[in-house]
Design an enzyme around this catalytic site. Structure first.
Site, mmCIF file in Angstrom:
data_model
loop_
_atom_site.group_PDB
_atom_site.id
_atom_site.type_symbol
_atom_site.label_atom_id
_atom_site.label_comp_id
_atom_site.label_asym_id
_atom_site.label_seq_id
_atom_site.Cartn_x
_atom_site.Cartn_y
_atom_site.Cartn_z
ATOM 1 N N CYS A 57 1.407 -1.514 0.267
ATOM 2 C CA CYS A 57 -0.390 -0.013 -0.136
ATOM 3 C C CYS A 57 0.797 1.427 -0.167
ATOM 4 O O CYS A 57 1.446 1.759 0.699
ATOM 5 C CB CYS A 57 -0.952 -0.339 1.477
ATOM 6 S SG CYS A 57 -1.734 1.697 1.530
ATOM 7 N N TRP A 90 -7.636 -5.973 5.660
ATOM 8 C CA TRP A 90 -6.591 -7.121 5.612
ATOM 9 C C TRP A 90 -5.437 -8.668 6.474
ATOM 10 O O TRP A 90 -6.614 -8.406 7.548
ATOM 11 C CB TRP A 90 -5.226 -5.338 5.833
ATOM 12 C CG TRP A 90 -5.770 -4.739 4.894
ATOM 13 C CD1 TRP A 90 -6.121 -3.328 4.805
ATOM 14 C CD2 TRP A 90 -4.567 -4.429 3.803
ATOM 15 N NE1 TRP A 90 -6.049 -2.459 3.703
ATOM 16 C CE2 TRP A 90 -5.040 -3.417 2.773
ATOM 17 C CE3 TRP A 90 -3.621 -5.523 3.459
ATOM 18 C CZ2 TRP A 90 -4.349 -2.714 2.154
ATOM 19 C CZ3 TRP A 90 -2.597 -5.141 2.125
ATOM 20 C CH2 TRP A 90 -2.836 -3.608 1.252
ATOM 21 N N THR A 124 -8.131 0.239 7.476
ATOM 22 C CA THR A 124 -7.039 0.374 6.399
ATOM 23 C C THR A 124 -6.265 0.447 6.672
ATOM 24 O O THR A 124 -5.912 0.595 7.822
ATOM 25 C CB THR A 124 -7.661 2.190 5.500
ATOM 26 O OG1 THR A 124 -7.858 2.715 7.061
ATOM 27 C CG2 THR A 124 -8.647 2.019 5.191
ATOM 28 N N VAL A 125 -4.995 0.684 5.884
ATOM 29 C CA VAL A 125 -3.387 0.271 6.043
ATOM 30 C C VAL A 125 -3.071 1.770 5.938
ATOM 31 O O VAL A 125 -3.481 2.103 5.597
ATOM 32 C CB VAL A 125 -2.463 -0.577 5.931
ATOM 33 C CG1 VAL A 125 -3.110 -1.972 6.825
ATOM 34 C CG2 VAL A 125 -2.883 -0.939 4.672
ATOM 35 N N TYR A 188 -5.273 7.155 -8.411
ATOM 36 C CA TYR A 188 -6.441 6.331 -8.436
ATOM 37 C C TYR A 188 -8.384 6.957 -9.598
ATOM 38 O O TYR A 188 -9.011 6.798 -9.693
ATOM 39 C CB TYR A 188 -6.725 6.388 -6.938
ATOM 40 C CG TYR A 188 -6.187 5.341 -6.319
ATOM 41 C CD1 TYR A 188 -6.078 4.217 -6.047
ATOM 42 C CD2 TYR A 188 -4.639 6.268 -5.477
ATOM 43 C CE1 TYR A 188 -5.505 3.403 -5.675
ATOM 44 C CE2 TYR A 188 -4.009 5.009 -5.284
ATOM 45 C CZ TYR A 188 -4.303 3.744 -4.392
ATOM 46 O OH TYR A 188 -3.272 2.636 -4.280
#
Length: 353
Positions: A57, A90, A124-125, A188
């Site tokens: 990521c 994740w 999220t990370v 993105y």
């Protein structure tokens, strides 16, 4: 609706592309901060927190770079999920038994639910987890590295650079905000555009920004001048992913980065700088994007190329005035043995040859 179902609605995976619409990233994060005075209830303490940061990521890659440059490895442990994830979370599939050895979790989702049982957004990370409670503290990727630089100073290594110098903060903030919307998230917006008109608009915006950065780097070694700053920490993860992923997978294909002399030599320069390239796992990066984004790669085939061995070739950035680490600063020590990137996932091996 179960908690798991609610999480899937805002998951790390799922439908990124919506027909006819632009990509709209959810920028609402857990905004608690870990500070020297503990004003949010989270004081800086060596050994108390664990950074969860997947190498795949780009937002997490920033935190790995900052942690290395500032020498926080012994004070802040790191857990690294694998490069892919499902609709829920994740997962720690790289660890023995598929369980994080410190938190005892199979999924990062468990740390979020330990604090917010009905957490409604994406898992999220990067995320920082409080080890005693095994509960998430923050996932605000925009703030985490700034706090590493300004609030964790008592735990910095000797010779750590000042990545967020007071005299340059206003300019760094403005540049970072611009890069976030035009470059870091800009790729993105191109890749997840839901229609031709949207795609073409975002494509032009992205390339206009990259052209500006190419020009900016024509008269200075780093984004802010002779020394590394937070701005470089934020741009590098996007640039290192550009040719392997964003060029083809996201259709940002006016030209590869390797054809832009200033940006490409800048990328090579940073890749060869301790703390930057030694956090990069090219194979995990490719697996993440090409496997997870089924909307735009339904076959989940991961390409063999491109040849990235050029990252190890000589660059020309030392022609500019240079004070890489700032006054009294030094390069970080090599990575901890347990955190060395698999040699098979480095430029000499991850190639199209």
């Amino acid at each position: 609706m179960t908690t798991e179902d609610r999480t899937a609605e805002h998951s790390t995976e799922g439908s990124y592309v919506h027909k006819g619409k632009p990509f709209d990233r959810d920028m609402n994060y857990i905004d608690d901060r870990i500070t020297r005075d503990g004003r949010d209830g989270w004081p800086v303490e060596a050994g108390r927190y664990r950074l969860i940061a997947a190498r795949a990521c780009p937002w997490a890659n920033r935190t790995l770079i900052s942690r290395r440059l500032l020498g926080l490895e012994e004070a802040l442990s790191v857990g690294m999920p694998g490069p892919t994830h499902d609709r829920r979370s994740w997962t720690f599939d790289l660890d023995e038994g598929g369980v994080d050895p410190v938190l005892g979790y199979e999924r990062l989702q468990q740390a979020y639910f330990a604090r917010f049982p009905d957490y409604p957004r994406g898992i999220t990370v990067p995320a920082v987890v409080d080890v005693p409670t095994r509960a998430v503290v923050t996932n605000d990727f925009q703030r985490i590295t700034l706090d590493f630089a300004t609030e964790w100073t008592a735990l910095h290594r000797e010779g750590a650079p000042d990545l967020y110098p007071q005299s340059q903060r206003e300019e760094i903030d403005a540049l970072n905000t611009w890069m976030l919307h035009r470059v870091n998230n800009g790729v993105y917006k191109v890749g997840f555009a839901g229609g031709q008109e949207v795609y073409e608009k975002e494509y032009r915006e992205l390339w206009a920004a990259l052209d500006e950065l190419e020009e900016r780097l024509a008269d200075r070694r780093y984004l802010m001048g002779p020394s590394l700053t937070e701005a470089d920490v934020r741009l590098f993860p996007t640039l290192i992913r550009f040719d392997p992923v964003y060029f083809g997978h996201f259709k940002a294909n006016r030209q590869p980065l390797v054809t832009m002399p200033n940006l490409w030599n800048y990328t090579k320069d940073l890749f060869q700088t301790p703390g930057f390239g030694d956090t990069v796992d090219l194979q995990q990066i490719k697996e993440h994007y090409y496997i997870v984004h089924e909307d735009i790669n339904p076959t989940q085939v991961v390409p063999l190329g491109p040849d990235m061995s050029g990252l190890l070739e000589a660059h020309d950035r030392d022609r500019f005035p240079t004070d890489t680490w700032g006054v009294g600063g030094t390069a970080p020590e090599p990575p901890l043995a347990a955190e060395v990137v698999d040699p098979a996932h480095t430029p000499l091996h991850v190639t199209g040859r």
